[in-house]
Design a protein around this motif. Structure first.
Motif, PDB file in Angstrom:
ATOM      1  N   GLY A  99       0.851  -1.183   0.000  1.00 20.98           N
ATOM      2  CA  GLY A  99       0.000   0.000   0.000  1.00 20.98           C
ATOM      3  C   GLY A  99       0.890   1.237   0.000  1.00 20.98           C
ATOM      4  N   GLY A 100       0.253   2.391  -0.110  1.00 19.49           N
ATOM      5  CA  GLY A 100       1.026   3.639  -0.095  1.00 19.49           C
ATOM      6  C   GLY A 100       1.402   4.068   1.316  1.00 19.49           C
ATOM      7  N   LYS A 101       0.597   3.650   2.268  1.00 16.18           N
ATOM      8  CA  LYS A 101       0.732   4.140   3.647  1.00 16.18           C
ATOM      9  C   LYS A 101       2.105   3.965   4.286  1.00 16.18           C
ATOM     10  N   PRO A 102       2.786   2.820   4.105  1.00 18.60           N
ATOM     11  CA  PRO A 102       4.043   2.656   4.839  1.00 18.60           C
ATOM     12  C   PRO A 102       5.023   3.817   4.662  1.00 18.60           C
ATOM     13  N   GLY A 124      -6.134  17.182   6.155  1.00 15.64           N
ATOM     14  CA  GLY A 124      -5.281  16.279   5.387  1.00 15.64           C
ATOM     15  C   GLY A 124      -5.504  14.843   5.819  1.00 15.64           C
ATOM     16  N   PHE A 125      -4.858  13.946   5.129  1.00 13.26           N
ATOM     17  CA  PHE A 125      -4.986  12.518   5.434  1.00 13.26           C
ATOM     18  C   PHE A 125      -4.559  12.296   6.900  1.00 13.26           C
ATOM     19  N   PRO A 126      -5.415  11.693   7.726  1.00 11.76           N
ATOM     20  CA  PRO A 126      -5.189  11.690   9.179  1.00 11.76           C
ATOM     21  C   PRO A 126      -3.932  10.958   9.645  1.00 11.76           C
ATOM     22  N   ILE A 170       3.151  17.267   1.363  1.00 10.30           N
ATOM     23  CA  ILE A 170       2.150  17.845   0.465  1.00 10.30           C
ATOM     24  C   ILE A 170       1.369  16.713  -0.191  1.00 10.30           C
ATOM     25  N   ASN A 171       0.131  17.010  -0.542  1.00  7.81           N
ATOM     26  CA  ASN A 171      -0.748  15.978  -1.091  1.00  7.81           C
ATOM     27  C   ASN A 171      -1.638  16.621  -2.154  1.00  7.81           C
ATOM     28  N   SER A 172      -1.286  16.356  -3.406  1.00  8.66           N
ATOM     29  CA  SER A 172      -2.062  16.915  -4.517  1.00  8.66           C
ATOM     30  C   SER A 172      -2.213  15.847  -5.592  1.00  8.66           C
ATOM     31  N   SER A 174      -5.727  16.387  -3.389  1.00 11.74           N
ATOM     32  CA  SER A 174      -5.804  16.213  -1.936  1.00 11.74           C
ATOM     33  C   SER A 174      -7.009  15.403  -1.475  1.00 11.74           C
ATOM     34  N   ASN A 175      -6.746  14.581  -0.481  1.00 10.05           N
ATOM     35  CA  ASN A 175      -7.781  13.991   0.347  1.00 10.05           C
ATOM     36  C   ASN A 175      -7.746  14.797   1.636  1.00 10.05           C
ATOM     37  N   PRO A 176      -8.786  15.458   2.076  1.00  7.30           N
ATOM     38  CA  PRO A 176     -10.177  15.297   1.682  1.00  7.30           C
ATOM     39  C   PRO A 176     -10.742  16.394   0.780  1.00  7.30           C
ATOM     40  N   SER A 205       5.891  13.876  -0.866  1.00  9.29           N
ATOM     41  CA  SER A 205       4.863  14.261  -1.825  1.00  9.29           C
ATOM     42  C   SER A 205       3.937  13.066  -2.045  1.00  9.29           C
ATOM     43  N   ASP A 206       2.759  13.163  -1.438  1.00  7.73           N
ATOM     44  CA  ASP A 206       1.790  12.062  -1.485  1.00  7.73           C
ATOM     45  C   ASP A 206       0.944  12.243  -2.746  1.00  7.73           C
ATOM     46  N   GLU A 207       1.185  11.381  -3.726  1.00  8.59           N
ATOM     47  CA  GLU A 207       0.554  11.553  -5.039  1.00  8.59           C
ATOM     48  C   GLU A 207      -0.361  10.376  -5.382  1.00  8.59           C
ATOM     49  N   VAL A 208      -1.032   9.832  -4.355  1.00  8.19           N
ATOM     50  CA  VAL A 208      -1.834   8.625  -4.609  1.00  8.19           C
ATOM     51  C   VAL A 208      -3.044   8.889  -5.529  1.00  8.19           C
ATOM     52  N   TYR A 209      -3.424  10.163  -5.671  1.00 11.31           N
ATOM     53  CA  TYR A 209      -4.550  10.468  -6.575  1.00 11.31           C
ATOM     54  C   TYR A 209      -4.064  11.043  -7.915  1.00 11.31           C
ATOM     55  N   ASP A 210      -2.811  10.770  -8.276  1.00  6.37           N
ATOM     56  CA  ASP A 210      -2.230  11.418  -9.463  1.00  6.37           C
ATOM     57  C   ASP A 210      -2.997  11.147 -10.749  1.00  6.37           C
ATOM     58  N   ASN A 236       3.496   6.833  -3.794  1.00  3.32           N
ATOM     59  CA  ASN A 236       2.391   6.520  -4.691  1.00  3.32           C
ATOM     60  C   ASN A 236       1.848   5.132  -4.362  1.00  3.32           C
ATOM     61  N   SER A 237       0.707   4.836  -4.942  1.00  2.00           N
ATOM     62  CA  SER A 237      -0.005   3.620  -4.582  1.00  2.00           C
ATOM     63  C   SER A 237      -0.827   3.145  -5.778  1.00  2.00           C
ATOM     64  N   PHE A 238      -1.101   1.872  -5.803  1.00  2.00           N
ATOM     65  CA  PHE A 238      -1.974   1.327  -6.853  1.00  2.00           C
ATOM     66  C   PHE A 238      -3.449   1.384  -6.409  1.00  2.00           C
ATOM     67  N   SER A 239      -3.656   1.762  -5.145  1.00  2.19           N
ATOM     68  CA  SER A 239      -4.994   1.672  -4.539  1.00  2.19           C
ATOM     69  C   SER A 239      -6.051   2.460  -5.292  1.00  2.19           C
ATOM     70  N   LYS A 240      -5.754   3.717  -5.600  1.00  8.35           N
ATOM     71  CA  LYS A 240      -6.790   4.577  -6.181  1.00  8.35           C
ATOM     72  C   LYS A 240      -6.734   4.503  -7.702  1.00  8.35           C
ATOM     73  N   SER A 241      -5.517   4.632  -8.288  1.00 11.04           N
ATOM     74  CA  SER A 241      -5.409   4.680  -9.752  1.00 11.04           C
ATOM     75  C   SER A 241      -5.951   3.415 -10.396  1.00 11.04           C
ATOM     76  N   TRP A 247      -5.496  -4.740  -2.348  1.00 11.81           N
ATOM     77  CA  TRP A 247      -4.312  -5.507  -2.742  1.00 11.81           C
ATOM     78  C   TRP A 247      -3.091  -5.144  -1.907  1.00 11.81           C
ATOM     79  N   ARG A 248      -3.081  -3.923  -1.428  1.00  9.79           N
ATOM     80  CA  ARG A 248      -1.993  -3.369  -0.647  1.00  9.79           C
ATOM     81  C   ARG A 248      -0.701  -3.324  -1.455  1.00  9.79           C
ATOM     82  N   LEU A 249      -0.642  -2.386  -2.368  1.00 10.14           N
ATOM     83  CA  LEU A 249       0.558  -2.220  -3.184  1.00 10.14           C
ATOM     84  C   LEU A 249       0.810  -0.731  -3.439  1.00 10.14           C
TER      85      LEU A 249
HETATM   86  N1  PLP Z   1      -2.475   9.045   1.089  1.00  3.63           N
HETATM   87  C1  PLP Z   1      -3.701   9.528   0.907  1.00  3.63           C
HETATM   88  C2  PLP Z   1      -3.872  10.996   0.678  1.00  3.63           C
HETATM   89  C3  PLP Z   1      -4.817   8.694   0.954  1.00  3.63           C
HETATM   90  O1  PLP Z   1      -6.049   9.197   0.790  1.00  3.63           O
HETATM   91  C4  PLP Z   1      -4.613   7.315   1.188  1.00  3.63           C
HETATM   92  C5  PLP Z   1      -5.758   6.403   1.289  1.00  3.63           C
HETATM   93  O2  PLP Z   1      -6.884   6.787   1.473  1.00  3.63           O
HETATM   94  C6  PLP Z   1      -3.305   6.853   1.345  1.00  3.63           C
HETATM   95  C7  PLP Z   1      -2.255   7.740   1.294  1.00  3.63           C
HETATM   96  C8  PLP Z   1      -3.018   5.421   1.614  1.00  3.63           C
HETATM   97  O3  PLP Z   1      -3.119   4.664   0.471  1.00  3.63           O
HETATM   98  P1  PLP Z   1      -3.060   3.063   0.548  1.00  3.63           P
HETATM   99  O4  PLP Z   1      -4.440   2.596   0.804  1.00  3.63           O
HETATM  100  O5  PLP Z   1      -2.513   2.650  -0.758  1.00  3.63           O
HETATM  101  O6  PLP Z   1      -2.143   2.701   1.671  1.00  3.63           O
END
Ligand code: PLP
Length: 431
Positions: A99-102, A124-126, A170-172, A174-176, A205-210, A236-241, A247-249
């Protein structure tokens, strides 16, 4: 001796997961809940990706891998970074994560000492705030403002940078908020960093929504700006794209191989490696051309929903909501609604111990869920520090259009239900 270590007092949480209990309670009482709280695409992962994972399991690809991630996947990620961000990175600067979180926790653990300052978006992301507090760093929230479309400028960041600033998150998109930083924003931020920050500063630079950007935009990354590759950890993460949340990648791209080795070491100290068949599927996600159209169609669906949702929300009396440029969230201001329903007064008169644990938008969010059957998230779910006096909800657009329309209808009904709110607050023994 205490059972639990003292450090757990500083560990935060993610309401997006906790709200499930409230929803189950409502459903057990027979309420049909419209779930606009979910932070994951309502699409499934593509069948070409699924098939690769299945084939790999059947072929016995089920053993430990290099803790940093399999080389072909890291090579592919380096190629994608070159294509999309225009910067050349070595596969040895890439660390595959579960996942992207680690990479959020790893960044705090790797770079930040107790008492050093971390600037992060608020709302921002909590998990940012959770880790900042956990490592006893000093949280410096950077307020994202509705009137600026939730973008921030270098001028907003400038006063927050001190000699103790170690990490800027930074997160763009952005969530939320769905706010998107422009190339100019990023350019000015990069110039400021070079002029004012300590040379050891790192930018996470958190780009999970790129991949989820609207109105013909192209995703912009700070890593592409001169002098920034040396400072940036791209998460980055495969979660959203690729709609692969379960899957956690994900991956981190580090400024140097030396830094990547520490992220590799964190992998070794936690889960050793990401599952091999999942990494193989990730390689397929990035390599199979079919996925370009799948991702683009998902993005178009989110954009079409955004147009409907933002218009409908803005028609609710007392609610304003700016148009998100990316991600799949709306972040309406419900301050007027809270005033109209008398929530502010009730909140102001709560005993201090209850007041500390809630906010006007939390009370409205609970009321909307328990009495009108629509699940959203409150402002406090996106960082506590700096959330005082801010009255917002996050509405996820990861639901079909009919559910979204029905959900907004219910929020509108809740926003007019003064009598219902008075009754609710007595039932939950808040007053
Ligand atoms: N960063 C942001 C801004 C998110 O919104 C999320 C998930 O909601 C993550 C990171 C974590 O992504 P992942 O589920 O791939 O760990």
């Amino acid at each position: 001796m205490n059972l639990f270590a003292d450090r757990l007092k500083n560990l935060g949480d993610e309401t997006a997961f906790k709200i499930g209990d409230d929803i189950r309670r409502c459903e057990a009482e027979g309420l049909h809940v419209i779930k606009l709280n979910l932070g994951e695409p309502d699409f499934d992962s593509a069948s070409n990706i699924n098939q690769v994972a299945i084939d790999n399991i059947l072929d016995g690809n089920s053993h430990y891998t290099d803790p940093q991630g399999i080389l072909p996947l890291r090579q592919k990620i380096a190629e994608v970074i070159q294509e999309t961000r225009g910067v050349s990175v070595s596969p040895d600067q890439v660390v595959v994560t579960s996942g992207g979180k680690p990479s959020i926790g790893y960044s705090l653990l790797t770079y930040v000492n107790t008492g050093e300052e971390v600037i992060y978006p608020s709302p921002g992301f909590p998990i940012y705030e959770s880790w900042i507090n956990f490592v006893k760093a000093t949280p410096i929230p950077l307020q994202l403002r509705e009137e600026k479309g939730y973008r921030f400028e270098a001028a907003d960041l400038e006063p927050l940078i001190t000699p103790k600033t170690k990490l800027l998150i930074i997160n763009s998109p952005s969530n939320p908020t769905g706010g998107v930083l422009s190339k100019d924003n990023l350019n000015n931020i990069a110039t400021l960093i070079k002029e004012k920050a300590d040379p050891t500063i790192r930018i996470l630079s958190d780009e999970v929504y790129d991949e989820i950007v609207f109105d013909g935009r192209k995703h912009e990354s700070i890593i592409s700006h001169p002098g920034m590759t040396e400072h940036t950890i791209l998460l980055n993460s495969f979660s959203k794209s690729f709609a692969m949340t379960g899957w956690r990648l994900g991956y981190g791209v580090l400024p140097t191989v030396e830094e990547a080795k520490f992220f590799r070491q964190w992998n070794i100290n936690t889960y050793s490696c990401t599952s091999p068949f999942i990494q193989a599927a990730g390689l397929a996600a990035l390599s199979n051309e079919e996925n370009k159209a799948i991702v683009s169609n998902m993005c178009k669906a989110f954009e079409a929903r955004r147009d409907v949702v933002i218009e409908a929300i803005n028609q609710i009396e007392g609610v304003t909501c700016c148009k998100p440029g990316g991600a799949f969230y709306a972040f309406p201001n419900i301050g007027q609604v809270c005033r109209k329903l008398g929530i502010m007064e009730i909140y102001d008169h709560l005993p201090p111990d209850k007041r500390r644990k809630t906010s006007p938008s939390t009370l409205f969010q609970l009321f909307a869920l328990y009495k009108h059957g629509v699940a959203t998230l409150d402002r406090r779910s996106f960082g506590l520090k700096g959330s005082e006096g801010q009255h917002f909800l996050r509405i996820s657009m990861a639901s079909d259009l009919d559910s979204l329309k029905e959900g907004i209808k219910r929020i509108e009904a809740a926003s007019r239900d003064e009598a219902g709110f008075g009754k609710f607050i007595k039932e939950v023994k808040m007053v």
